[in-house]
Design a protein around this motif. Structure first.
Motif, PDB file in Angstrom:
ATOM      1  N   ALA A  28       0.808  -1.206   0.000  1.00 32.98           N
ATOM      2  CA  ALA A  28       0.000   0.000   0.000  1.00 32.98           C
ATOM      3  C   ALA A  28       0.846   1.263   0.000  1.00 32.98           C
ATOM      4  N   SER A  29       2.053   1.195   0.594  1.00 29.57           N
ATOM      5  CA  SER A  29       2.895   2.376   0.705  1.00 29.57           C
ATOM      6  C   SER A  29       3.789   2.590  -0.506  1.00 29.57           C
ATOM      7  N   ALA A  30       3.696   1.724  -1.519  1.00 27.29           N
ATOM      8  CA  ALA A  30       4.557   1.823  -2.686  1.00 27.29           C
ATOM      9  C   ALA A  30       4.220   3.065  -3.491  1.00 27.29           C
ATOM     10  N   LYS A  31       5.218   3.562  -4.201  1.00 22.13           N
ATOM     11  CA  LYS A  31       5.012   4.708  -5.074  1.00 22.13           C
ATOM     12  C   LYS A  31       4.098   4.304  -6.221  1.00 22.13           C
ATOM     13  N   PRO A  32       3.038   5.095  -6.506  1.00 27.02           N
ATOM     14  CA  PRO A  32       2.114   4.739  -7.589  1.00 27.02           C
ATOM     15  C   PRO A  32       2.822   4.657  -8.937  1.00 27.02           C
ATOM     16  N   ARG A  52      -7.397  10.743 -16.027  1.00 24.05           N
ATOM     17  CA  ARG A  52      -6.511  10.911 -14.871  1.00 24.05           C
ATOM     18  C   ARG A  52      -7.314  10.995 -13.579  1.00 24.05           C
ATOM     19  N   GLU A  53      -8.438  11.695 -13.604  1.00 25.19           N
ATOM     20  CA  GLU A  53      -9.300  11.771 -12.425  1.00 25.19           C
ATOM     21  C   GLU A  53      -9.899  10.409 -12.096  1.00 25.19           C
ATOM     22  N   LEU A  54     -10.219   9.647 -13.124  1.00 24.66           N
ATOM     23  CA  LEU A  54     -10.762   8.305 -12.934  1.00 24.66           C
ATOM     24  C   LEU A  54      -9.746   7.405 -12.243  1.00 24.66           C
ATOM     25  N   LEU A  55      -8.497   7.511 -12.639  1.00 21.53           N
ATOM     26  CA  LEU A  55      -7.456   6.696 -12.026  1.00 21.53           C
ATOM     27  C   LEU A  55      -7.223   7.110 -10.574  1.00 21.53           C
ATOM     28  N   THR A  56      -7.276   8.405 -10.312  1.00 18.92           N
ATOM     29  CA  THR A  56      -7.140   8.883  -8.930  1.00 18.92           C
ATOM     30  C   THR A  56      -8.261   8.337  -8.062  1.00 18.92           C
ATOM     31  N   LEU A  57      -9.487   8.363  -8.580  1.00 21.84           N
ATOM     32  CA  LEU A  57     -10.626   7.800  -7.856  1.00 21.84           C
ATOM     33  C   LEU A  57     -10.413   6.314  -7.593  1.00 21.84           C
ATOM     34  N   ARG A  91      -7.610   4.636  -7.319  1.00 18.01           N
ATOM     35  CA  ARG A  91      -6.585   4.427  -6.290  1.00 18.01           C
ATOM     36  C   ARG A  91      -7.125   4.734  -4.900  1.00 18.01           C
ATOM     37  N   GLU A  92      -7.974   5.740  -4.793  1.00 20.72           N
ATOM     38  CA  GLU A  92      -8.580   6.058  -3.498  1.00 20.72           C
ATOM     39  C   GLU A  92      -9.484   4.927  -3.030  1.00 20.72           C
ATOM     40  N   LEU A  93     -10.269   4.372  -3.947  1.00 18.15           N
ATOM     41  CA  LEU A  93     -11.155   3.263  -3.585  1.00 18.15           C
ATOM     42  C   LEU A  93     -10.360   2.013  -3.218  1.00 18.15           C
ATOM     43  N   VAL A  94      -9.286   1.756  -3.944  1.00 19.13           N
ATOM     44  CA  VAL A  94      -8.440   0.601  -3.633  1.00 19.13           C
ATOM     45  C   VAL A  94      -7.873   0.727  -2.226  1.00 19.13           C
ATOM     46  N   ALA A  95      -7.347   1.914  -1.897  1.00 19.74           N
ATOM     47  CA  ALA A  95      -6.747   2.125  -0.579  1.00 19.74           C
ATOM     48  C   ALA A  95      -7.779   2.058   0.538  1.00 19.74           C
TER      49      ALA A  95
END
Length: 387
Positions: free
Chosen positions: A4-8, A19-24, A26-30
């Protein structure tokens, strides 16, 4: 310790919306996937609520038309979202890939009336789909399937057994490839079957070495009646529909494989940087750093391969050969990288205290589903020698 702490992963995405979709994602994954993946896998719990959450966020409909509730995103973007989901929890990433595959027949071959009637519900997130092709005696040789749909005055009655069905017994609808005519590929059609249809039942889930949160079960069609309007495409077009869906589905498996491999690499790098032997981190030792370098290179190559195939699909070019290549290379890479990650962690890699062993067990199935890697080699070879 986890990844979880790895650099994206740095990604090149075509639009700001992507890009916003990917950010969303990653937030849901975390927030929704990583905190519960290990515990739910150990308990064999199916995360139906997670799929509902992803549906509400629009992640179950990305490559389909906006007019039917889809995200209208290119496959290049959808696959990178899928990779992120699989890196967080393969059962979820693979589940999204299967759901997308199960919508393919209707979206690609259905009439305007059929798409308007059913596709919005399938893409809304309220429903989860499954794809029914394999049978106990018909795996790679799909043209030999035996599940038969007999024509009646009002529609079809289906009898037979489907096997290795992801979401079997849990899905709200099934895209079922069945025999409606003569032996061979020309006698095969596609029917859209409601998950709650009478006389449709699921066997107990298979006991697998991994992917315990993703139910895989046989489906029994004991006289299941479906209306004639649920025939997707033309009568006898089912084999063509199945092959078209598999080309796209293989790219989904490739992306999932790279997600698992990336998670394993991130874990191995984090561990190698903190674990000390002989007074220094083990990452400083050439033998181990070379192993990490090879793992990273293989992942980058696999990612480039599946994205290249996706861009061909988005451009309307033939991509069957490239999809087979991507599925073959990426899943072999996942198996190699996850095995090496266990090795990097040493004895700890063999314990359930770290996710490395889970990644390794999960990676194996990716070399089997959507056509074994031996079949992928056969597909590629036929393309190369075709005149």
């Amino acid at each position: 310790m986890n990844a979880a702490s790895a650099k994206p992963v740095e990604r090149q995405l075509p639009t700001e919306e992507a890009r916003e979709l990917l950010t969303l994602t990653r937030e849901l994954v975390a927030r929704e996937l990583q905190p519960r993946a290990a515990e739910d896998e150990a308990a064999g719990r199916f995360p139906r609520d997670v799929f509902a959450t992803l549906g509400e966020a629009g992640l179950l409909s990305l490559p389909y038309p906006e007019q039917f509730g889809g995200g209208d995103q290119p496959y290049e973007v959808y696959l990178q979202v899928l990779e992120e989901l699989a890196a967080g929890w393969l059962a979820v990433g693979l589940g999204v890939s299967v759901h997308t595959l199960s919508c393919h027949a209707l979206a690609g071959f259905g009439t305007d009336e059929q798409r308007a009637a059913w596709l919005p519900g399938m893409l809304s997130g309220a429903q989860l789909g499954a794809y029914c092709l394999s049978e106990p005696q018909a795996g790679s040789d799909a043209a030999s399937l035996r599940t038969r749909a007999e024509s009646t005055a009002d529609g079809y009655v289906i009898r037979g057994t489907k096997a290795w069905i992801t979401h079997g017994g849990k899905a709200d609808f099934y895209s079922a490839i069945v025999r409606t005519g003569e032996d061979g590929p020309r006698g095969i059609s596609c029917l859209l079957v409601p998950g709650d249809a009478a006389n449709l039942s699921a066997a107990p889930p298979e006991h697998k070495m991994g992917m315990n949160s993703s139910p895989t079960a046989q489906l029994h069609f004991d006289g299941v009646e479906v209306d004639r309007e649920r025939l997707i495409g033309e009568l006898g077009q089912g084999f063509q529909i199945a092959l078209a869906a598999l080309d796209s589905g293989r790219l989904g498996i490739a992306a999932c494989a790279i997600g698992v491999a990336q998670a394993a690499l991130d874990l191995a790098v984090e561990y190698a940087g903190t674990r000390k032997q002989f007074g220094r981190p083990i990452a400083d030792f050439q033998g181990l750093s070379f192993m990490l370098a090879d793992m990273a290179t293989q992942i980058e190559a696999g990612r480039a391969l599946y994205l290249s195939a996706a861009r061909r699909k988005d451009a309307g070019l033939a991509f069957s050969k490239q999809a087979a290549m991507a599925k073959l290379f990426c899943t072999d890479t996942a198996m190699k990288v996850t095995t090496d990650a266990v090795q990097v962690l040493g004895g700890y890699g063999y314990t359930q205290d770290f996710p490395a062993e889970r990644y390794m067990r999960e990676a194996k199935v990716l070399q089997i589903v959507e056509g074994t890697n031996q079949i992928q080699r056969l597909v590629i070879g036929r393309h190369l020698t075709r005149v």
